[in-house]
Design an enzyme around this catalytic site. Structure first.
Site, PDB file in Angstrom:
ATOM      1  N   SER A  71       0.847  -1.199   0.000  1.00  0.00           N
ATOM      2  CA  SER A  71       0.000   0.000   0.000  1.00  0.00           C
ATOM      3  C   SER A  71       0.878   1.243   0.000  1.00  0.00           C
ATOM      4  CB  SER A  71      -0.887   0.020   1.250  1.00  0.00           C
ATOM      5  OG  SER A  71      -1.357   1.341   1.471  1.00  0.00           O
ATOM      6  N   HIS A 121      -0.996  -1.781  -3.921  1.00  0.00           N
ATOM      7  CA  HIS A 121      -2.328  -1.574  -3.332  1.00  0.00           C
ATOM      8  C   HIS A 121      -2.612  -0.068  -3.295  1.00  0.00           C
ATOM      9  CE1 HIS A 121      -5.551  -2.819  -0.418  1.00  0.00           C
ATOM     10  NE2 HIS A 121      -5.327  -1.628   0.106  1.00  0.00           N
ATOM     11  N   ASP A 171      -5.207   2.862  -2.207  1.00  0.00           N
ATOM     12  CA  ASP A 171      -6.317   3.138  -1.290  1.00  0.00           C
ATOM     13  C   ASP A 171      -7.090   4.378  -1.735  1.00  0.00           C
ATOM     14  OD1 ASP A 171      -6.119   1.095   0.802  1.00  0.00           O
ATOM     15  OD2 ASP A 171      -4.123   1.941   1.108  1.00  0.00           O
ATOM     16  N   MET A 226     -10.049   6.824  -1.170  1.00  0.00           N
ATOM     17  CA  MET A 226     -10.941   7.241  -0.072  1.00  0.00           C
ATOM     18  C   MET A 226     -11.680   8.501  -0.489  1.00  0.00           C
ATOM     19  SD  MET A 226      -8.490   6.732   3.206  1.00  0.00           S
ATOM     20  CE  MET A 226      -7.357   5.344   3.344  1.00  0.00           C
ATOM     21  N   HIS A 242      -8.369  -0.589  -3.820  1.00  0.00           N
ATOM     22  CA  HIS A 242      -9.256  -0.749  -2.660  1.00  0.00           C
ATOM     23  C   HIS A 242     -10.140   0.490  -2.570  1.00  0.00           C
ATOM     24  CE1 HIS A 242      -9.377  -1.062   2.061  1.00  0.00           C
ATOM     25  NE2 HIS A 242     -10.564  -1.224   1.517  1.00  0.00           N
ATOM     26  N   MET A 259     -12.609   2.694  -0.915  1.00  0.00           N
ATOM     27  CA  MET A 259     -13.294   3.024   0.349  1.00  0.00           C
ATOM     28  C   MET A 259     -14.192   4.218   0.039  1.00  0.00           C
ATOM     29  SD  MET A 259     -10.072   2.423   2.834  1.00  0.00           S
ATOM     30  CE  MET A 259      -8.958   2.440   1.443  1.00  0.00           C
ATOM     31  N   MET A 313     -10.525  -6.317   6.607  1.00  0.00           N
ATOM     32  CA  MET A 313      -9.891  -5.140   7.226  1.00  0.00           C
ATOM     33  C   MET A 313      -9.478  -5.500   8.652  1.00  0.00           C
ATOM     34  SD  MET A 313      -9.666  -2.904   4.941  1.00  0.00           S
ATOM     35  CE  MET A 313      -8.831  -1.707   5.993  1.00  0.00           C
ATOM     36  N   GLY A 365      -9.369   3.948   6.694  1.00  0.00           N
ATOM     37  CA  GLY A 365      -9.262   5.406   6.683  1.00  0.00           C
ATOM     38  C   GLY A 365      -7.838   5.921   6.782  1.00  0.00           C
ATOM     39  N   PHE A 366      -7.000   5.219   7.520  1.00  0.00           N
ATOM     40  CA  PHE A 366      -5.644   5.734   7.731  1.00  0.00           C
ATOM     41  C   PHE A 366      -4.630   4.598   7.751  1.00  0.00           C
ATOM     42  CE2 PHE A 366      -8.687   8.614   9.558  1.00  0.00           C
ATOM     43  CZ  PHE A 366      -8.298   9.841   9.022  1.00  0.00           C
ATOM     44  N   GLY A 378      -0.893   3.091   9.050  1.00  0.00           N
ATOM     45  CA  GLY A 378      -0.086   3.182  10.268  1.00  0.00           C
ATOM     46  C   GLY A 378      -0.812   2.938  11.571  1.00  0.00           C
ATOM     47  N   ASP A 383      -5.788  -6.396   5.497  1.00  0.00           N
ATOM     48  CA  ASP A 383      -5.295  -5.022   5.313  1.00  0.00           C
ATOM     49  C   ASP A 383      -5.355  -4.217   6.603  1.00  0.00           C
ATOM     50  OD1 ASP A 383      -4.600  -2.583   4.187  1.00  0.00           O
ATOM     51  OD2 ASP A 383      -6.481  -2.314   3.097  1.00  0.00           O
ATOM     52  N   GLY A 384      -4.184  -3.751   7.037  1.00  0.00           N
ATOM     53  CA  GLY A 384      -4.121  -2.814   8.160  1.00  0.00           C
ATOM     54  C   GLY A 384      -3.280  -3.316   9.317  1.00  0.00           C
ATOM     55  N   GLY A 385      -2.235  -2.578   9.615  1.00  0.00           N
ATOM     56  CA  GLY A 385      -1.418  -2.879  10.793  1.00  0.00           C
ATOM     57  C   GLY A 385      -0.543  -4.112  10.661  1.00  0.00           C
ATOM     58  N   GLY A 438       1.737  -1.497   4.321  1.00  0.00           N
ATOM     59  CA  GLY A 438       1.967  -0.104   3.953  1.00  0.00           C
ATOM     60  C   GLY A 438       2.994   0.546   4.841  1.00  0.00           C
TER      61      GLY A 438
HETATM   62  C1  DX5 Z   1      -6.378   1.664   5.545  1.00  0.00           C
HETATM   63  C2  DX5 Z   1      -5.879   1.185   4.215  1.00  0.00           C
HETATM   64  C3  DX5 Z   1      -4.664   0.306   4.268  1.00  0.00           C
HETATM   65  C4  DX5 Z   1      -3.454   0.870   4.908  1.00  0.00           C
HETATM   66  C5  DX5 Z   1      -2.427  -0.203   5.091  1.00  0.00           C
HETATM   67  O1  DX5 Z   1      -7.652   2.215   5.382  1.00  0.00           O
HETATM   68  O2  DX5 Z   1      -6.884   0.448   3.550  1.00  0.00           O
HETATM   69  O3  DX5 Z   1      -4.370  -0.203   2.983  1.00  0.00           O
HETATM   70  O4  DX5 Z   1      -2.822   1.890   4.234  1.00  0.00           O
HETATM   71  O5  DX5 Z   1      -2.240  -0.292   6.397  1.00  0.00           O
HETATM   72  P1  DX5 Z   1      -0.819  -0.059   7.083  1.00  0.00           P
HETATM   73  O6  DX5 Z   1      -0.345   1.292   6.715  1.00  0.00           O
HETATM   74  O7  DX5 Z   1      -1.175  -0.205   8.514  1.00  0.00           O
HETATM   75  O8  DX5 Z   1       0.062  -1.163   6.588  1.00  0.00           O
HETATM   76 ZN    ZN Z   2      -6.306  -0.704   1.747  1.00  0.00          ZN
END
Ligand code: DX5
Ligand code: ZN
Length: 227
Positions: free
Chosen positions: A13, A38, A40, A42, A71, A73, A145, A150-151, A153, A183-185, A205
């Protein structure tokens, strides 16, 4: 796609990368042999953040042949799906929560697949995984998810991880074919666990772009992703 690339591998990402230099970021990822990028999208409504949309995805497509894993959103994806298809991603994922009816989900999936793009559906942390069971024989990818969208990190929500194993069991039991993404963290400390639960395509990401040595981090993830 399963024939073209062996899974598992990471989808990177770019959300927390230097977005003023997306072209350079993509070039760097290509040099580091990343196959999945990836993106994102939004809209500031479905999630409380705004990133980029159709023109930027089109632009990125024009200078890379890597797999674009888009992706969405966004609210009301059915209204925009044709435009996103025109931007020629390889995977197009929308949110279950953004769609109004079963019929609408099936129409979106059919439209994406007709364009020879992989159709993905994503669920937020509070959405029970069984809600998407009726669609799993139609779709190509599920994006679980593991943070509130949304964010970049954020810290992973470990109570979402069991959805990955539920999906894996369901897929095996019903002999289905969809890819399981998360996806996420996700970082170097938890990716092994995520893979062991049955994830094929973990999205990473901030663990890469928040690091001072992107190349070293990507190599580390490659080692960790090998079976
Ligand atoms: C969050 C996004 C993710 C995000 C990745 O809404 O969909 O793709 O950037 O997560 P991290 O940055 O935590 O790897
Ligand atoms: Zn994503």
């Amino acid at each position: 796609m399963k024939n073209k690339f062996s899974l598992p591998q990471i989808s990177v990402s770019i959300l927390n990368s230097d977005l003023c230099n997306i072209k350079e970021v993509v070039k760097t990822l290509e040099q580091l042999k990343i196959n999945f990028i990836h993106l994102d999208v939004m809209d500031g409504h479905f999630v409380p953040n705004l990133t980029f949309g159709i023109p930027v995805v089109k632009c990125i497509r024009s200078y890379t042949e890597r797999f674009l894993d888009v992706h969405l959103m966004i609210d009301n994806p059915i209204e925009y799906i044709k435009e996103y298809i025109n931007s020629q991603p390889n995977i197009l994922t929308f949110h279950y929560e953004a769609v109004k009816s079963k019929n609408e989900i099936l129409r979106i999936v059919e439209t994406i697949k007709k364009a020879k793009i992989l159709a993905g559906i994503s669920i937020k942390p509070t959405t029970p995984v069984k809600k998407i069971f009726p669609y799993l024989n139609h779709i190509d990818l599920v994006l679980v998810m593991t943070v509130e969208p949304g964010f970049g990190g954020q810290k992973i929500l470990s109570n979402c991880l069991n959805k990955i194993s539920v999906l894996r069991e369901h897929r095996d039991k019903h002999k289905l074919n969809f890819i399981i993404s998360a996806d996420g963290g996700i970082n170097e400390h938890n990716i092994r666990e995520i893979l062991s639960l049955g994830c094929d395509l973990p999205v990473v990401g901030n663990a890469i772009f928040g690091s001072s040595d992107i190349s070293k981090k990507i190599k580390l993830f490659r080692t960790l992703t090998l079976k």
